[in-house]
Design a protein around this motif. Structure first.
Motif, short mmCIF file in Angstrom:
data_model
loop_
_atom_site.label_atom_id
_atom_site.label_comp_id
_atom_site.label_asym_id
_atom_site.label_seq_id
_atom_site.Cartn_x
_atom_site.Cartn_y
_atom_site.Cartn_z
N ALA A 177 15.13 7.92 5.55
CA ALA A 177 15.25 6.49 5.25
C ALA A 177 13.89 5.81 5.26
O ALA A 177 13.57 4.98 4.40
CB ALA A 177 16.19 5.82 6.25
N PHE A 178 13.07 6.16 6.26
CA PHE A 178 11.72 5.61 6.33
C PHE A 178 10.93 6.02 5.10
O PHE A 178 10.26 5.19 4.47
CB PHE A 178 11.01 6.12 7.60
N LYS A 179 10.98 7.30 4.76
CA LYS A 179 10.23 7.80 3.62
C LYS A 179 10.65 7.10 2.33
O LYS A 179 9.79 6.70 1.52
CB LYS A 179 10.40 9.31 3.47
N ALA A 180 11.94 6.95 2.13
CA ALA A 180 12.43 6.31 0.91
C ALA A 180 11.95 4.86 0.82
O ALA A 180 11.51 4.40 -0.24
CB ALA A 180 13.95 6.35 0.87
N ALA A 181 12.01 4.14 1.96
CA ALA A 181 11.58 2.74 1.97
C ALA A 181 10.07 2.62 1.77
O ALA A 181 9.59 1.73 1.06
CB ALA A 181 11.99 2.09 3.29
N PHE A 182 9.31 3.53 2.39
CA PHE A 182 7.85 3.48 2.28
C PHE A 182 7.40 3.82 0.86
O PHE A 182 6.63 3.09 0.24
CB PHE A 182 7.23 4.46 3.27
N ASP A 183 7.90 4.94 0.35
CA ASP A 183 7.44 5.41 -0.96
C ASP A 183 7.82 4.44 -2.08
O ASP A 183 7.08 4.28 -3.05
CB ASP A 183 8.03 6.79 -1.27
N SER A 184 8.95 3.78 -1.94
CA SER A 184 9.45 2.92 -3.03
C SER A 184 8.76 1.57 -3.08
O SER A 184 8.83 0.88 -4.11
CB SER A 184 10.95 2.72 -2.89
N MET A 185 8.10 1.15 -1.99
CA MET A 185 7.55 -0.20 -1.99
C MET A 185 6.43 -0.36 -3.02
O MET A 185 6.25 -1.44 -3.59
CB MET A 185 7.06 -0.61 -0.60
N TYR A 186 5.70 0.70 -3.31
CA TYR A 186 4.60 0.59 -4.27
C TYR A 186 5.09 0.37 -5.70
O TYR A 186 4.67 -0.61 -6.35
CB TYR A 186 3.69 1.82 -4.17
N PRO A 187 5.95 1.24 -6.23
CA PRO A 187 6.42 0.98 -7.60
C PRO A 187 7.22 -0.31 -7.73
O PRO A 187 7.14 -1.00 -8.75
CB PRO A 187 7.28 2.21 -7.93
N GLU A 188 7.96 -0.67 -6.69
CA GLU A 188 8.76 -1.89 -6.77
C GLU A 188 7.88 -3.14 -6.75
O GLU A 188 8.15 -4.11 -7.48
CB GLU A 188 9.79 -1.91 -5.64
N LEU A 189 6.83 -3.13 -5.94
CA LEU A 189 5.90 -4.27 -5.93
C LEU A 189 5.10 -4.34 -7.22
O LEU A 189 4.82 -5.43 -7.74
CB LEU A 189 4.96 -4.17 -4.73
N ALA A 190 4.72 -3.18 -7.74
CA ALA A 190 3.99 -3.16 -9.01
C ALA A 190 4.83 -3.78 -10.12
O ALA A 190 4.32 -4.55 -10.95
CB ALA A 190 3.59 -1.73 -9.37
N GLU A 191 6.12 -3.48 -10.11
CA GLU A 191 7.01 -4.06 -11.12
C GLU A 191 7.21 -5.55 -10.88
O GLU A 191 7.20 -6.35 -11.82
CB GLU A 191 8.35 -3.34 -11.09
N GLU A 192 7.36 -5.93 -9.62
CA GLU A 192 7.58 -7.34 -9.29
C GLU A 192 6.42 -8.22 -9.73
O GLU A 192 6.61 -9.32 -10.25
CB GLU A 192 7.79 -7.49 -7.78
N PHE A 193 5.18 -7.72 -9.54
CA PHE A 193 4.00 -8.52 -9.86
C PHE A 193 3.38 -8.15 -11.21
O PHE A 193 2.35 -8.70 -11.59
CB PHE A 193 2.96 -8.38 -8.75
N ASP A 194 4.02 -7.22 -11.89
CA ASP A 194 3.55 -6.79 -13.21
C ASP A 194 2.09 -6.34 -13.16
O ASP A 194 1.25 -6.79 -13.94
CB ASP A 194 3.72 -7.92 -14.23
N VAL A 195 1.80 -5.46 -12.21
CA VAL A 195 0.45 -4.89 -12.09
C VAL A 195 0.55 -3.38 -12.27
O VAL A 195 1.58 -2.76 -11.98
CB VAL A 195 -0.19 -5.21 -10.73
N PRO A 196 -0.51 -2.75 -12.77
CA PRO A 196 -0.47 -1.30 -12.94
C PRO A 196 -0.44 -0.58 -11.59
O PRO A 196 -1.00 -1.06 -10.61
CB PRO A 196 -1.76 -0.99 -13.71
N LEU A 197 0.21 0.57 -11.59
CA LEU A 197 0.34 1.38 -10.38
C LEU A 197 -0.27 2.76 -10.61
O LEU A 197 0.04 3.41 -11.62
CB LEU A 197 1.81 1.54 -10.00
N TYR A 198 -1.13 3.17 -9.69
CA TYR A 198 -1.57 4.57 -9.65
C TYR A 198 -0.76 5.18 -8.51
O TYR A 198 -0.93 4.81 -7.36
CB TYR A 198 -3.07 4.67 -9.40
N LEU A 199 0.09 6.11 -8.85
CA LEU A 199 1.18 6.50 -7.95
C LEU A 199 0.72 7.03 -6.60
O LEU A 199 1.32 6.72 -5.56
CB LEU A 199 2.07 7.54 -8.63
N SER A 200 -0.35 7.82 -6.56
CA SER A 200 -0.77 8.42 -5.28
C SER A 200 -2.28 8.59 -5.22
O SER A 200 -2.88 9.20 -6.12
CB SER A 200 -0.10 9.78 -5.09
N PHE A 201 -2.89 8.08 -4.16
CA PHE A 201 -4.33 8.21 -3.99
C PHE A 201 -4.75 9.68 -4.05
O PHE A 201 -5.80 10.02 -4.60
CB PHE A 201 -4.75 7.61 -2.65
#
Length: 226
Positions: free
Chosen positions: A153-177
């Motif tokens: 549950a932690f992993k799912a919530a952590f990993d998903s926050m990046y793509p979801e925020l990128a979509e919310e703010f319409d900014v490009p996402l580089y998936l993993s450093f």
């Protein structure tokens, strides 16, 4: 007398022409200087270049890579070792000085290591993106992936926050450093040769691969400013 008047007129014309040329040169010089895109890299020790000579860190290497691609860019190292998303939020306003045109955000790794609730990390990242939006600064959000240490549950919530925020703010996402290191699956063992002894921070060879992989996304960010 007529000759003297002609000389005066000629002198005045020459002086005016000189002043116009100087003004034009200054204007061209200012325009050329304005073409340089300033990118702030807001992050933690991965951005700061922990354990490496300054010139081998992520920010200097990325700036050098961008310049070889023809980008007129200046990068600001706003990485602080040990920083969390809360730390990034607390200093984003003074990081976004007037000359900053774009920002790379690489935060969240220390949140995961400390077991901070992903909901808290998400709100901190949202605050950072809101600050950039308010100042009309372009952003590249760089994601992280957690392990299963704290459960699925932690992993799912952590990993998903990046793509979801990128979509919310319409900014490009580089998936993993660490995407450039191929640390998934069977390649994970080989990737350890690209890490420092702590197993957390990339060594110089690792940084080079990270920069090469992420570089095109950062170049696109720079070009979007222009």
């Amino acid at each position: 007398m007529g000759t003297f008047s002609g000389l005066i007129r000629s002198f005045r014309y020459g002086a005016v022409a000189l002043l116009c040329n100087l003004a034009l040169a200054a204007s061209v010089g200012s325009a050329a200087a304005a073409e340089t895109v300033t990118v702030a890299a807001l992050g933690d020790s991965l951005t700061q270049g922990y354990g490496l000579p300054q010139e081998e860190g992520f920010v200097p290497r990325m700036e050098a890579w961008l310049r070889t691609e023809g980008a007129d860019v200046s990068m600001i190292n706003a990485g602080v070792s040990g920083d969390t998303t809360a730390g990034g939020l607390s200093r984003v306003d003074w990081t976004l000085t007037p000359e900053v045109d774009a920002m790379i955000v690489t935060l969240g790794g220390n949140d995961f290591l400390r077991g901070i609730d992903p909901a808290v990390s998400r709100e901190n990242l949202r605050g950072i993106l809101e600050a950039a939006e308010a100042k009309e600064v372009e952003v590249l959000l760089v994601g992280m992936q957690s392990s299963n240490n704290y459960g699925p549950a932690f992993k799912a919530a952590f990993d998903s926050m990046y793509p979801e925020l990128a979509e919310e703010f319409d900014v490009p996402l580089y998936l993993s450093f660490f995407g450039g290191l191929g640390m998934e699956g069977d390649a994970a063992g080989a990737a350890q040769d690209l890490m420092q002894a702590d197993g957390i921070h990339p060594n110089a060879a690792g940084v080079a691969l990270i920069v090469e992989a992420m570089g095109p996304a950062v170049l696109q960010l720079v070009n979007s400013v222009r």
